[in-house]
Motif scaffolding. Structure first.
Motif, PDB file in Angstrom:
ATOM      1  N   ALA A 170     -48.642 -12.515  30.886  1.00  0.00           N
ATOM      2  CA  ALA A 170     -48.869 -13.923  30.550  1.00  0.00           C
ATOM      3  C   ALA A 170     -47.567 -14.714  30.526  1.00  0.00           C
ATOM      4  O   ALA A 170     -47.519 -15.865  30.976  1.00  0.00           O
ATOM      5  N   GLY A 171     -46.515 -14.099  30.011  1.00  0.00           N
ATOM      6  CA  GLY A 171     -45.257 -14.816  29.850  1.00  0.00           C
ATOM      7  C   GLY A 171     -44.510 -15.071  31.134  1.00  0.00           C
ATOM      8  O   GLY A 171     -43.625 -15.937  31.179  1.00  0.00           O
ATOM      9  N   THR A 172     -44.847 -14.325  32.193  1.00  0.00           N
ATOM     10  CA  THR A 172     -44.140 -14.516  33.462  1.00  0.00           C
ATOM     11  C   THR A 172     -45.033 -15.099  34.553  1.00  0.00           C
ATOM     12  O   THR A 172     -44.545 -15.414  35.641  1.00  0.00           O
ATOM     13  N   HIS A 173     -46.333 -15.248  34.276  1.00  0.00           N
ATOM     14  CA  HIS A 173     -47.238 -15.831  35.272  1.00  0.00           C
ATOM     15  C   HIS A 173     -46.915 -17.317  35.429  1.00  0.00           C
ATOM     16  O   HIS A 173     -46.855 -18.053  34.438  1.00  0.00           O
ATOM     17  N   ASP A 179     -44.928 -22.783  34.651  1.00  0.00           N
ATOM     18  CA  ASP A 179     -43.720 -22.700  35.480  1.00  0.00           C
ATOM     19  C   ASP A 179     -42.440 -22.635  34.651  1.00  0.00           C
ATOM     20  O   ASP A 179     -41.364 -23.048  35.099  1.00  0.00           O
ATOM     21  N   ASN A 180     -42.567 -22.143  33.429  1.00  0.00           N
ATOM     22  CA  ASN A 180     -41.396 -21.940  32.570  1.00  0.00           C
ATOM     23  C   ASN A 180     -41.498 -20.536  31.971  1.00  0.00           C
ATOM     24  O   ASN A 180     -41.719 -20.375  30.771  1.00  0.00           O
ATOM     25  N   PRO A 181     -41.360 -19.515  32.825  1.00  0.00           N
ATOM     26  CA  PRO A 181     -41.605 -18.143  32.372  1.00  0.00           C
ATOM     27  C   PRO A 181     -40.621 -17.684  31.305  1.00  0.00           C
ATOM     28  O   PRO A 181     -39.476 -18.144  31.243  1.00  0.00           O
ATOM     29  N   LEU A 182     -41.106 -16.785  30.471  1.00  0.00           N
ATOM     30  CA  LEU A 182     -40.241 -16.178  29.469  1.00  0.00           C
ATOM     31  C   LEU A 182     -39.252 -15.240  30.145  1.00  0.00           C
ATOM     32  O   LEU A 182     -39.595 -14.547  31.104  1.00  0.00           O
ATOM     33  N   LYS A 183     -38.039 -15.219  29.638  1.00  0.00           N
ATOM     34  CA  LYS A 183     -37.037 -14.285  30.143  1.00  0.00           C
ATOM     35  C   LYS A 183     -37.284 -12.911  29.514  1.00  0.00           C
ATOM     36  O   LYS A 183     -37.883 -12.811  28.433  1.00  0.00           O
ATOM     37  N   PRO A 184     -36.833 -11.844  30.170  1.00  0.00           N
ATOM     38  CA  PRO A 184     -37.049 -10.502  29.614  1.00  0.00           C
ATOM     39  C   PRO A 184     -36.567 -10.351  28.179  1.00  0.00           C
ATOM     40  O   PRO A 184     -37.252  -9.735  27.350  1.00  0.00           O
ATOM     41  N   ASP A 185     -35.394 -10.913  27.854  1.00  0.00           N
ATOM     42  CA  ASP A 185     -34.904 -10.761  26.485  1.00  0.00           C
ATOM     43  C   ASP A 185     -35.779 -11.527  25.492  1.00  0.00           C
ATOM     44  O   ASP A 185     -35.935 -11.102  24.336  1.00  0.00           O
TER      45      ASP A 185
END
Length: 200
Positions: A170-173, A179-185
């Protein structure tokens, strides 16, 4: 060194096939179904006739690319290669990066080919799925990666791995994340620390 005018030794069939798929993938992402076999052959460094000796038509090549992108095996291998002795936060960040990269590749190809859902829901691409597609070992690879810190988690390892995959999806879709995906950290911080402010 070869003498002038002599031909290079032909590549083994599987290596030739893999090379054509490698060349076709970025072109499909860019052009979708409008890509031509001439473009793919040029990118692969082969004659168009050679391409058709490997794949009977453009559609079979497209299906081979879809199969490659949806194959979870490379992702599983990458997860299994993460150093298990690293601190949990570092292991999780590497795992999220690996999963997010695969998801990005999948979504980019789906968008280019106007796929409205995964291949199993699309008659055109259903044959691209491997027969053992239900044996995806990604969840188990995540569980194995997290297991050394099981006693430090509030939930069991399998549930943690499940939530991790859901949040990463969900965070990277691009659409779900506006269009503001979460970064891995950021994903790892959410998993380990939550969003509530902690008392000093």
């Amino acid at each position: 060194m070869r003498s002038p005018g002599t031909r290079a030794s032909p590549l083994p069939p599987q290596q030739r096939r893999d090379g054509i798929i490698d060349a076709a993938l970025p072109l499909l992402r860019k052009h979708g179904d409008d890509v031509t076999t001439k473009q793919i052959a040029e990118a692969a460094g082969v004659a168009e006739g050679t391409l058709f000796r490997v794949f009977p038509d453009k559609e079979s090549l497209i299906l081979a690319v879809v199969t490659r992108v949806f194959d979870p095996s490379p992702t599983v291998a990458e997860l299994q290669s993460v150093d298990i002795t690293l601190p949990l936060r570092e292991r999780l960040q590497q795992a999220v990066e690996i999963i997010a990269d695969r998801l990005h590749n999948v979504w980019e190809l789906m968008s280019a080919l106007r796929m409205m859902g995964p291949p199993e829901h699309n008659p055109r691409f259903r044959d691209a799925l491997p027969s053992d597609r239900h044996s995806d070992l990604t969840p188990q690879a995540l569980i194995d990666l997290i297991a050394p810190d099981a006693e430090n988690l509030r939930v069991d390892v399998a549930q943690f791995a499940r939530v991790m995959r859901l949040v990463t999806f969900a965070g990277t879709h691009p659409r779900i994340s506006d269009d503001n995906p979460l970064k891995p950290d950021e994903i790892v911080d959410l998993l380990l620390d939550g969003l509530r402010a902690h008392s000093p």
